[in-house]
Design a protein around this motif. Sequence first.
Motif, PDB file in Angstrom:
ATOM      1  N   ARG A   1       0.195  -1.957  -1.149  1.00 23.48           N
ATOM      2  CA  ARG A   1      -0.328  -1.370  -0.565  1.00 23.48           C
ATOM      3  C   ARG A   1      -0.010  -0.675   0.446  1.00 23.48           C
ATOM      4  O   ARG A   1      -0.218  -0.756   1.820  1.00 23.48           O
ATOM      5  CB  ARG A   1      -1.677  -1.058  -1.199  1.00 23.48           C
ATOM      6  CG  ARG A   1      -2.136   0.436  -1.017  1.00 23.48           C
ATOM      7  CD  ARG A   1      -3.578   0.269  -1.702  1.00 23.48           C
ATOM      8  NE  ARG A   1      -4.055   1.905  -1.938  1.00 23.48           N
ATOM      9  CZ  ARG A   1      -3.937   3.018  -2.793  1.00 23.48           C
ATOM     10  NH1 ARG A   1      -3.105   1.999  -3.500  1.00 23.48           N
ATOM     11  NH2 ARG A   1      -4.450   3.941  -2.210  1.00 23.48           N
ATOM     12  N   LEU A   2       0.720   0.498   0.302  1.00 28.93           N
ATOM     13  CA  LEU A   2       1.158   1.123   1.947  1.00 28.93           C
ATOM     14  C   LEU A   2       0.356   2.379   2.528  1.00 28.93           C
ATOM     15  O   LEU A   2      -0.427   3.059   1.510  1.00 28.93           O
ATOM     16  CB  LEU A   2       2.618   1.164   1.957  1.00 28.93           C
ATOM     17  CG  LEU A   2       3.955   0.496   2.353  1.00 28.93           C
ATOM     18  CD1 LEU A   2       5.111   1.284   2.265  1.00 28.93           C
ATOM     19  CD2 LEU A   2       2.922  -0.535   3.141  1.00 28.93           C
TER      20      LEU A   2
ATOM     21  N   SER B   1      -1.351   7.650   0.843  1.00 27.15           N
ATOM     22  CA  SER B   1      -1.077   6.046   0.335  1.00 27.15           C
ATOM     23  C   SER B   1      -0.033   5.411  -0.316  1.00 27.15           C
ATOM     24  O   SER B   1       1.140   6.965  -1.618  1.00 27.15           O
ATOM     25  CB  SER B   1      -2.267   4.837  -0.220  1.00 27.15           C
ATOM     26  OG  SER B   1      -3.177   5.581   1.018  1.00 27.15           O
ATOM     27  N   LEU B   2       0.874   4.562  -0.532  1.00 25.76           N
ATOM     28  CA  LEU B   2       2.200   4.016  -0.932  1.00 25.76           C
ATOM     29  C   LEU B   2       1.576   2.669  -2.279  1.00 25.76           C
ATOM     30  O   LEU B   2       1.507   1.556  -1.453  1.00 25.76           O
ATOM     31  CB  LEU B   2       2.977   3.770  -1.199  1.00 25.76           C
ATOM     32  CG  LEU B   2       4.673   4.011  -2.100  1.00 25.76           C
ATOM     33  CD1 LEU B   2       4.596   5.145  -2.854  1.00 25.76           C
ATOM     34  CD2 LEU B   2       5.906   3.610  -0.809  1.00 25.76           C
ATOM     35  N   GLN B   3       1.497   2.704  -3.458  1.00 19.12           N
ATOM     36  CA  GLN B   3       1.202   1.549  -4.140  1.00 19.12           C
ATOM     37  C   GLN B   3       2.216   1.147  -4.657  1.00 19.12           C
ATOM     38  O   GLN B   3       2.996   2.147  -5.611  1.00 19.12           O
ATOM     39  CB  GLN B   3       0.400   1.624  -5.014  1.00 19.12           C
ATOM     40  CG  GLN B   3      -0.246   0.256  -6.235  1.00 19.12           C
ATOM     41  CD  GLN B   3      -0.611  -0.593  -5.022  1.00 19.12           C
ATOM     42  OE1 GLN B   3      -1.783  -0.756  -3.987  1.00 19.12           O
ATOM     43  NE2 GLN B   3      -0.511  -1.538  -5.195  1.00 19.12           N
ATOM     44  N   MET B   4       2.751  -0.724  -4.301  1.00 24.29           N
ATOM     45  CA  MET B   4       3.751  -0.518  -4.570  1.00 24.29           C
ATOM     46  C   MET B   4       3.860  -1.451  -5.791  1.00 24.29           C
ATOM     47  O   MET B   4       3.074  -2.666  -4.842  1.00 24.29           O
ATOM     48  CB  MET B   4       5.254  -0.644  -3.633  1.00 24.29           C
ATOM     49  CG  MET B   4       5.244   0.174  -2.389  1.00 24.29           C
ATOM     50  SD  MET B   4       5.805  -0.440  -0.861  1.00 24.29           S
ATOM     51  CE  MET B   4       5.413  -1.292  -0.102  1.00 24.29           C
ATOM     52  N   ASN B   5       4.228  -1.568  -6.642  1.00 25.62           N
ATOM     53  CA  ASN B   5       4.056  -3.055  -7.304  1.00 25.62           C
ATOM     54  C   ASN B   5       5.510  -3.774  -8.440  1.00 25.62           C
ATOM     55  O   ASN B   5       6.750  -3.108  -7.853  1.00 25.62           O
ATOM     56  CB  ASN B   5       3.199  -2.647  -8.639  1.00 25.62           C
ATOM     57  CG  ASN B   5       2.022  -2.084  -8.125  1.00 25.62           C
ATOM     58  OD1 ASN B   5       1.327  -2.881  -7.657  1.00 25.62           O
ATOM     59  ND2 ASN B   5       0.887  -1.390  -9.302  1.00 25.62           N
ATOM     60  N   THR B   6       5.494  -4.889  -7.679  1.00 21.33           N
ATOM     61  CA  THR B   6       7.064  -5.228  -9.024  1.00 21.33           C
ATOM     62  C   THR B   6       8.077  -5.175  -7.966  1.00 21.33           C
ATOM     63  O   THR B   6       9.174  -4.840  -8.467  1.00 21.33           O
ATOM     64  CB  THR B   6       7.055  -4.892 -10.613  1.00 21.33           C
ATOM     65  OG1 THR B   6       6.205  -4.472 -11.300  1.00 21.33           O
ATOM     66  CG2 THR B   6       8.278  -5.366 -11.088  1.00 21.33           C
ATOM     67  N   LEU B   7       7.378  -5.726  -7.151  1.00 19.33           N
ATOM     68  CA  LEU B   7       8.394  -5.288  -5.462  1.00 19.33           C
ATOM     69  C   LEU B   7       9.817  -6.258  -5.793  1.00 19.33           C
ATOM     70  O   LEU B   7      10.304  -7.132  -6.800  1.00 19.33           O
ATOM     71  CB  LEU B   7       8.446  -5.609  -4.646  1.00 19.33           C
ATOM     72  CG  LEU B   7       7.327  -4.980  -4.118  1.00 19.33           C
ATOM     73  CD1 LEU B   7       6.100  -4.670  -2.657  1.00 19.33           C
ATOM     74  CD2 LEU B   7       7.832  -3.542  -3.258  1.00 19.33           C
ATOM     75  N   LYS B   8      10.989  -5.793  -5.265  1.00 22.07           N
ATOM     76  CA  LYS B   8      12.517  -6.377  -5.816  1.00 22.07           C
ATOM     77  C   LYS B   8      12.640  -6.670  -4.390  1.00 22.07           C
ATOM     78  O   LYS B   8      12.627  -5.809  -2.909  1.00 22.07           O
ATOM     79  CB  LYS B   8      12.782  -5.747  -6.404  1.00 22.07           C
ATOM     80  CG  LYS B   8      12.364  -5.191  -7.753  1.00 22.07           C
ATOM     81  CD  LYS B   8      14.122  -4.133  -8.436  1.00 22.07           C
ATOM     82  CE  LYS B   8      12.826  -4.290  -9.859  1.00 22.07           C
ATOM     83  NZ  LYS B   8      13.998  -2.944 -10.304  1.00 22.07           N
ATOM     84  N   PRO B   9      13.994  -7.547  -4.296  1.00 21.25           N
ATOM     85  CA  PRO B   9      14.074  -7.649  -2.580  1.00 21.25           C
ATOM     86  C   PRO B   9      15.444  -6.108  -2.843  1.00 21.25           C
ATOM     87  O   PRO B   9      14.828  -5.952  -1.178  1.00 21.25           O
ATOM     88  CB  PRO B   9      14.838  -9.142  -2.634  1.00 21.25           C
ATOM     89  CG  PRO B   9      15.082  -9.524  -4.345  1.00 21.25           C
ATOM     90  CD  PRO B   9      13.879  -8.989  -4.924  1.00 21.25           C
TER      91      PRO B   9
ATOM     92  N   PHE C   1       5.806   2.148  -8.059  1.00 27.56           N
ATOM     93  CA  PHE C   1       5.470   3.097  -7.034  1.00 27.56           C
ATOM     94  C   PHE C   1       4.336   3.849  -7.468  1.00 27.56           C
ATOM     95  O   PHE C   1       5.132   4.879  -8.096  1.00 27.56           O
ATOM     96  CB  PHE C   1       6.285   3.351  -6.182  1.00 27.56           C
ATOM     97  CG  PHE C   1       7.382   2.467  -5.370  1.00 27.56           C
ATOM     98  CD1 PHE C   1       6.997   0.689  -5.393  1.00 27.56           C
ATOM     99  CD2 PHE C   1       8.177   2.115  -4.224  1.00 27.56           C
ATOM    100  CE1 PHE C   1       7.474  -0.313  -5.070  1.00 27.56           C
ATOM    101  CE2 PHE C   1       8.950   1.264  -3.386  1.00 27.56           C
ATOM    102  CZ  PHE C   1       8.625   0.290  -4.088  1.00 27.56           C
ATOM    103  N   THR C   2       3.409   3.745  -6.584  1.00 30.74           N
ATOM    104  CA  THR C   2       2.016   5.269  -6.714  1.00 30.74           C
ATOM    105  C   THR C   2       2.091   5.450  -5.353  1.00 30.74           C
ATOM    106  O   THR C   2       1.533   5.218  -4.506  1.00 30.74           O
ATOM    107  CB  THR C   2       1.239   4.948  -7.288  1.00 30.74           C
ATOM    108  OG1 THR C   2       1.770   4.728  -9.374  1.00 30.74           O
ATOM    109  CG2 THR C   2       0.628   5.549  -7.737  1.00 30.74           C
ATOM    110  N   ILE C   3       2.733   7.063  -5.389  1.00 33.50           N
ATOM    111  CA  ILE C   3       1.916   7.833  -4.263  1.00 33.50           C
ATOM    112  C   ILE C   3       0.385   8.252  -4.908  1.00 33.50           C
ATOM    113  O   ILE C   3       0.233   9.069  -4.996  1.00 33.50           O
ATOM    114  CB  ILE C   3       2.869   8.474  -3.074  1.00 33.50           C
ATOM    115  CG1 ILE C   3       2.504   9.530  -2.212  1.00 33.50           C
ATOM    116  CG2 ILE C   3       3.316   9.401  -4.926  1.00 33.50           C
ATOM    117  CD1 ILE C   3       3.594   9.900  -1.812  1.00 33.50           C
ATOM    118  N   SER C   4      -0.460   8.768  -3.571  1.00 31.56           N
ATOM    119  CA  SER C   4      -1.514   9.508  -3.426  1.00 31.56           C
ATOM    120  C   SER C   4      -2.143   9.694  -2.053  1.00 31.56           C
ATOM    121  O   SER C   4      -1.213   9.394  -1.611  1.00 31.56           O
ATOM    122  CB  SER C   4      -2.597   7.916  -4.239  1.00 31.56           C
ATOM    123  OG  SER C   4      -3.041   7.340  -2.960  1.00 31.56           O
TER     124      SER C   4
END
Length: 119
Positions: A19-20, A80-88, A68-71
């Motif tokens: 989460r950024l 914020s930027l919620q980042m899930n299932t991250l990839k290389p 990703f979800t921005i809020s």
Amino acid sequence: QVQLMESGGGLVQPGGSLRLSCAASGLTFSRYSMGWFRQAPGKERAFVASINWSGSNPDYADSVKGRFTISRDNAKNTVSLQMNTLKPEDTANYFCAARYRFAAQYSNWGQGTQVTVSS
């Protein structure tokens, strides 16, 4: 003086989450649309996500849709930027940016936070 300060980057394994956050100061935050961009080594800066001043109409790059979800929190001047299932291929330096309401371009940028997705 407008300042945007990103945080939350780091090293994560593929499939993981981060989460950024971006803290804004020196501006009337609720009058600005906010965006996240990223730049990988040797590549141009690319759009990731944006959200308008009221928190509606989020927009995403096709490559991050569904992951990703921005809020934003206008009371705390943060986005914020919620980042899930991250990839290389998500590995990059991530920047937040501010765009005044109906302006055509983003006028203010943070210094970035590094996200590395690797096993």
